[in-house]
Write a protein that holds these residues in place. Structure first.
Motif, mmCIF file in Angstrom:
data_model
loop_
_atom_site.group_PDB
_atom_site.id
_atom_site.type_symbol
_atom_site.label_atom_id
_atom_site.label_comp_id
_atom_site.label_asym_id
_atom_site.label_seq_id
_atom_site.Cartn_x
_atom_site.Cartn_y
_atom_site.Cartn_z
ATOM 1 N N LEU A 1 -26.910 11.441 15.393
ATOM 2 C CA LEU A 1 -28.140 10.663 15.235
ATOM 3 C C LEU A 1 -28.604 10.663 13.781
ATOM 4 O O LEU A 1 -29.305 9.757 13.345
ATOM 5 N N LEU A 2 -28.205 11.699 13.028
ATOM 6 C CA LEU A 2 -28.621 11.811 11.639
ATOM 7 C C LEU A 2 -27.607 11.206 10.665
ATOM 8 O O LEU A 2 -27.878 11.111 9.478
ATOM 9 N N GLN A 3 -26.460 10.800 11.167
ATOM 10 C CA GLN A 3 -25.388 10.327 10.292
ATOM 11 C C GLN A 3 -25.684 8.953 9.713
ATOM 12 O O GLN A 3 -26.165 8.066 10.404
ATOM 13 N N GLU A 4 -25.386 8.787 8.441
ATOM 14 C CA GLU A 4 -25.470 7.491 7.771
ATOM 15 C C GLU A 4 -24.085 7.156 7.218
ATOM 16 O O GLU A 4 -23.414 8.019 6.652
ATOM 17 N N TYR A 5 -23.678 5.915 7.401
ATOM 18 C CA TYR A 5 -22.393 5.505 6.847
ATOM 19 C C TYR A 5 -22.468 5.516 5.320
ATOM 20 O O TYR A 5 -23.494 5.172 4.727
ATOM 21 N N THR A 6 -21.385 5.923 4.696
ATOM 22 C CA THR A 6 -21.313 5.939 3.244
ATOM 23 C C THR A 6 -20.425 4.795 2.775
ATOM 24 O O THR A 6 -19.500 4.381 3.480
ATOM 25 N N PHE A 7 -20.695 4.263 1.597
ATOM 26 C CA PHE A 7 -19.939 3.144 1.041
ATOM 27 C C PHE A 7 -19.233 3.613 -0.230
ATOM 28 O O PHE A 7 -19.864 4.122 -1.145
ATOM 29 N N LYS A 8 -17.913 3.423 -0.245
ATOM 30 C CA LYS A 8 -17.086 3.911 -1.334
ATOM 31 C C LYS A 8 -16.118 2.833 -1.797
ATOM 32 O O LYS A 8 -15.748 1.952 -1.035
ATOM 33 N N PRO A 9 -15.675 2.894 -3.079
ATOM 34 C CA PRO A 9 -14.661 1.936 -3.552
ATOM 35 C C PRO A 9 -13.334 2.145 -2.834
ATOM 36 O O PRO A 9 -12.981 3.269 -2.443
ATOM 37 N N TYR A 10 -12.613 1.073 -2.661
ATOM 38 C CA TYR A 10 -11.346 1.078 -1.910
ATOM 39 C C TYR A 10 -10.346 0.219 -2.664
ATOM 40 O O TYR A 10 -10.674 -0.887 -3.113
ATOM 41 N N GLY A 11 -9.139 0.707 -2.830
ATOM 42 C CA GLY A 11 -8.097 -0.058 -3.525
ATOM 43 C C GLY A 11 -6.748 0.182 -2.896
ATOM 44 O O GLY A 11 -6.481 1.255 -2.341
ATOM 45 N N SER A 12 -5.874 -0.830 -2.956
ATOM 46 C CA SER A 12 -4.558 -0.683 -2.346
ATOM 47 C C SER A 12 -3.534 -1.570 -3.050
ATOM 48 O O SER A 12 -3.875 -2.574 -3.676
ATOM 49 N N ILE A 13 -2.286 -1.162 -2.941
ATOM 50 C CA ILE A 13 -1.161 -1.986 -3.344
ATOM 51 C C ILE A 13 -0.164 -1.968 -2.189
ATOM 52 O O ILE A 13 0.198 -0.895 -1.689
ATOM 53 N N HIS A 14 0.212 -3.142 -1.726
ATOM 54 C CA HIS A 14 1.101 -3.264 -0.583
ATOM 55 C C HIS A 14 2.257 -4.196 -0.916
ATOM 56 O O HIS A 14 2.167 -5.029 -1.822
ATOM 57 N N VAL A 15 3.315 -4.051 -0.158
ATOM 58 C CA VAL A 15 4.428 -4.993 -0.209
ATOM 59 C C VAL A 15 4.567 -5.593 1.189
ATOM 60 O O VAL A 15 4.394 -4.902 2.200
ATOM 61 N N PHE B 1 6.010 -7.684 7.892
ATOM 62 C CA PHE B 1 5.809 -6.238 7.908
ATOM 63 C C PHE B 1 5.170 -5.831 6.583
ATOM 64 O O PHE B 1 5.614 -6.255 5.514
ATOM 65 N N ILE B 2 4.122 -5.008 6.650
ATOM 66 C CA ILE B 2 3.376 -4.597 5.461
ATOM 67 C C ILE B 2 3.356 -3.076 5.379
ATOM 68 O O ILE B 2 3.058 -2.382 6.353
ATOM 69 N N THR B 3 3.669 -2.540 4.207
ATOM 70 C CA THR B 3 3.474 -1.130 3.928
ATOM 71 C C THR B 3 3.025 -0.985 2.483
ATOM 72 O O THR B 3 3.085 -1.943 1.703
ATOM 73 N N GLY B 4 2.560 0.185 2.124
ATOM 74 C CA GLY B 4 2.074 0.375 0.755
ATOM 75 C C GLY B 4 1.275 1.654 0.624
ATOM 76 O O GLY B 4 1.420 2.590 1.411
ATOM 77 N N LEU B 5 0.393 1.668 -0.362
ATOM 78 C CA LEU B 5 -0.485 2.806 -0.634
ATOM 79 C C LEU B 5 -1.924 2.310 -0.743
ATOM 80 O O LEU B 5 -2.171 1.279 -1.379
ATOM 81 N N ALA B 6 -2.843 3.057 -0.156
ATOM 82 C CA ALA B 6 -4.261 2.722 -0.269
ATOM 83 C C ALA B 6 -5.053 3.979 -0.594
ATOM 84 O O ALA B 6 -4.859 5.024 0.041
ATOM 85 N N PHE B 7 -5.923 3.894 -1.605
ATOM 86 C CA PHE B 7 -6.875 4.965 -1.878
ATOM 87 C C PHE B 7 -8.022 4.798 -0.905
ATOM 88 O O PHE B 7 -8.729 3.781 -0.926
ATOM 89 N N GLN B 8 -8.207 5.786 -0.039
ATOM 90 C CA GLN B 8 -9.063 5.627 1.129
ATOM 91 C C GLN B 8 -10.110 6.737 1.200
ATOM 92 O O GLN B 8 -9.926 7.736 1.886
ATOM 93 N N PRO B 9 -11.215 6.598 0.478
ATOM 94 C CA PRO B 9 -12.267 7.608 0.595
ATOM 95 C C PRO B 9 -12.992 7.485 1.932
ATOM 96 O O PRO B 9 -13.292 6.394 2.399
ATOM 97 N N LYS B 10 -13.249 8.632 2.557
ATOM 98 C CA LYS B 10 -13.974 8.662 3.821
ATOM 99 C C LYS B 10 -15.076 9.689 3.715
ATOM 100 O O LYS B 10 -15.079 10.537 2.826
#
Length: 215
Positions: A41-55, A65-74
């Motif tokens: 009930l006390l949780q607030e969603y946080t907003f963070k930068p997100y970036g990825s490179i895929h092939v 078919f897609i795969t790659g790397l993503a910087f994923q802050p949570k």
């Protein structure tokens, strides 16, 4: 373990790129809303930068078919009230930061949208995420930063996404994409300031980017 998984993926990614003719590179940047399930009930969603490179590799007509790397802050934010002095109440905040490197394996379907200069995408598939850094930040009268006692260095789950693309050249497409990433791994985190039990990550990135075709 983290290094071995990353090295194995890099070998696969390099071989995948070099072996294919109909290969597309995707570069996406944006922001992601992040939280946990079940929600406090006390949780607030946080907003963070997100970036990825895929092939992206064409499997059949309009299927990729897609795969790659993503910087994923949570993470998440929790606001609270504390008594700084007798009768003197102030607002404070806990901020949980978990920085992941994510490795997706997605299948994407592509459709023409009214004309052949615009494309519509839907995608789905699993992902695995490697924890790079963790931090629990307490902001009250003074600030505290501590490492979390997290019981899992890997997160995994399932992602669903959609998006649109506009051709801006023969080989270049501008994309807008949205994805919902549902962690399935139960994570337990605690330190002297608080705890999180049997929680699953939720991440919702919205990105802008470009796709370049090598064919």
């Amino acid at each position: 373990m983290k290094t071995c998984v990353l090295l194995l993926w890099c070998c696969f990614f390099s071989a995948f790129c070099l072996a294919q003719k109909n290969t597309y590179f995707l570069f996406d940047f944006g922001a992601a809303a992040s939280g946990f399930q079940p929600e406090s009930l006390l949780q607030e969603y946080t907003f963070k930068p997100y970036g990825s490179i895929h092939v992206r590799r064409e499997l059949t007509y309009r299927t990729y078919f897609i795969t790659g790397l993503a910087f994923q802050p949570k993470g998440m934010n929790i606001s609270f009230i504390f008594e700084e002095n007798p009768g003197d109440f102030s607002a404070g905040q806990q901020r949980l930061h978990l920085s992941y490197l994510s490795l997706p394996a997605l299948v994407e379907f592509e459709f023409d949208y009214k004309d052949r200069n615009r494309l519509f995408y839907i995608q789905a598939g699993p992902f695995i995420s490697i924890l790079l850094n963790d931090e629990w930040n307490i902001q009250e009268a003074s600030n505290f930063k501590e490492k979390t006692n997290i019981d899992a260095r890997l997160d995994y789950g399932f992602a669903l996404g959609t998006g649109m693309g506009w051709f801006i050249g023969n080989r270049l497409v501008f994309n807008v994409r949205f994805r919902a990433e549902f962690g399935l791994k139960k994570i337990n985190i605690d330190n002297e300031f608080g705890e999180l039990e049997n929680a699953k990550t939720r991440n919702y990135p919205l990105t802008l980017g470009f796709e370049y075709s090598l064919k």
